[in-house]
Design an enzyme around this catalytic site. Sequence first.
Site, PDB file in Angstrom:
ATOM      1  CG  ASP A   1     -18.826  -1.853  50.949  1.00  0.00           C
ATOM      2  OD1 ASP A   1     -19.612  -2.608  50.342  1.00  0.00           O
ATOM      3  OD2 ASP A   1     -17.969  -1.154  50.364  1.00  0.00           O
TER       4      ASP A   1
ATOM      5  CG  ASP B   1     -25.648   1.534  47.873  1.00  0.00           C
ATOM      6  OD1 ASP B   1     -25.615   2.141  46.793  1.00  0.00           O
ATOM      7  OD2 ASP B   1     -25.324   0.332  47.984  1.00  0.00           O
TER       8      ASP B   1
ATOM      9  CD  GLU C   1     -25.454   0.569  43.778  1.00  0.00           C
ATOM     10  OE1 GLU C   1     -25.081  -0.195  42.866  1.00  0.00           O
ATOM     11  OE2 GLU C   1     -24.999   0.560  44.930  1.00  0.00           O
TER      12      GLU C   1
END
Length: 290
Positions: free
Chosen positions: A85, A174, A176
């Site tokens: 990525d 994503d 986090e």
Amino acid sequence: MARERTLVRRRAGVLAAATAALALAGTAPASAGPAAPGDPARGAEAAGASQPAGASQAAETSQPADASEPAGLSALAAGTPRGHDVSSHQRGVDWAAAAAKGATFVYVKATESTTYRNPYFSGQYSGARKAGLLHGAYHFALPDRSSGARQAAYFVRHGGGWRADGWTLPPALDIEYNPYSARHKCYGLGKARMVRWIRSFSDEVRRQTGRRPVIYTTTQWWKLCTGNSRAFSSSNPLWIARHGTSRPGTLPGGWRYWTFWQYATKGRLPGDQNLFNGPLSRLRILARGR
């Protein structure tokens, strides 16, 4: 994954059950066992942070700076699609070289919050496709900035769509540690509110694209910030992040197996290093949506 702004990201049964889950996760269980409005490399580029705020606290995702492939990984990775990525940190990528080194898929950072767009996204995304890689886009979540639905709409509008062309992977979320505040690791949201935020994002992506997003996270963060919610294990594929080990370890939130595993932040391919949990044929099924 979103460590564009942070430089290093913290920035994944029975045959009938596996087949039923195929469209969801794109794979069967493994036999052995993803910044403020700038571009955080997985999430802190624009802010100019040098490292994700939670890097020091997440031993599960820490990795020696000189390590590229954990010992014992090669056995697990044999015959398994490798991918990577990238974000604005990688800028111009030599996609032909990446393919020659074994890359079969890539996720490209498209957006963050509702104020940042990767300025290299278009070239990176189209370049990967021209080189024969399956490609997908990911969004770096900042749940304290706006609603999940609003960020999902922004993401889809700026690269996070999906096409049933056999080359486009499902959009990815994503989520986090907060790269902008070590104090507010969960962005100031309680566990129930965080689950609702993720549900709102997932629902909007599904409404606009027909696909549930892949969720990129770590086991540690998921437990801390969602209370280890099992609300997404039957609907959203898991992209687990765990670095410096030969296995992805204990999975969060009721997920029985991972779909993608980000095992390192550097290696043979540009950006972060990933594996898909299954053969290439299953990865192509995941891209097709059936």
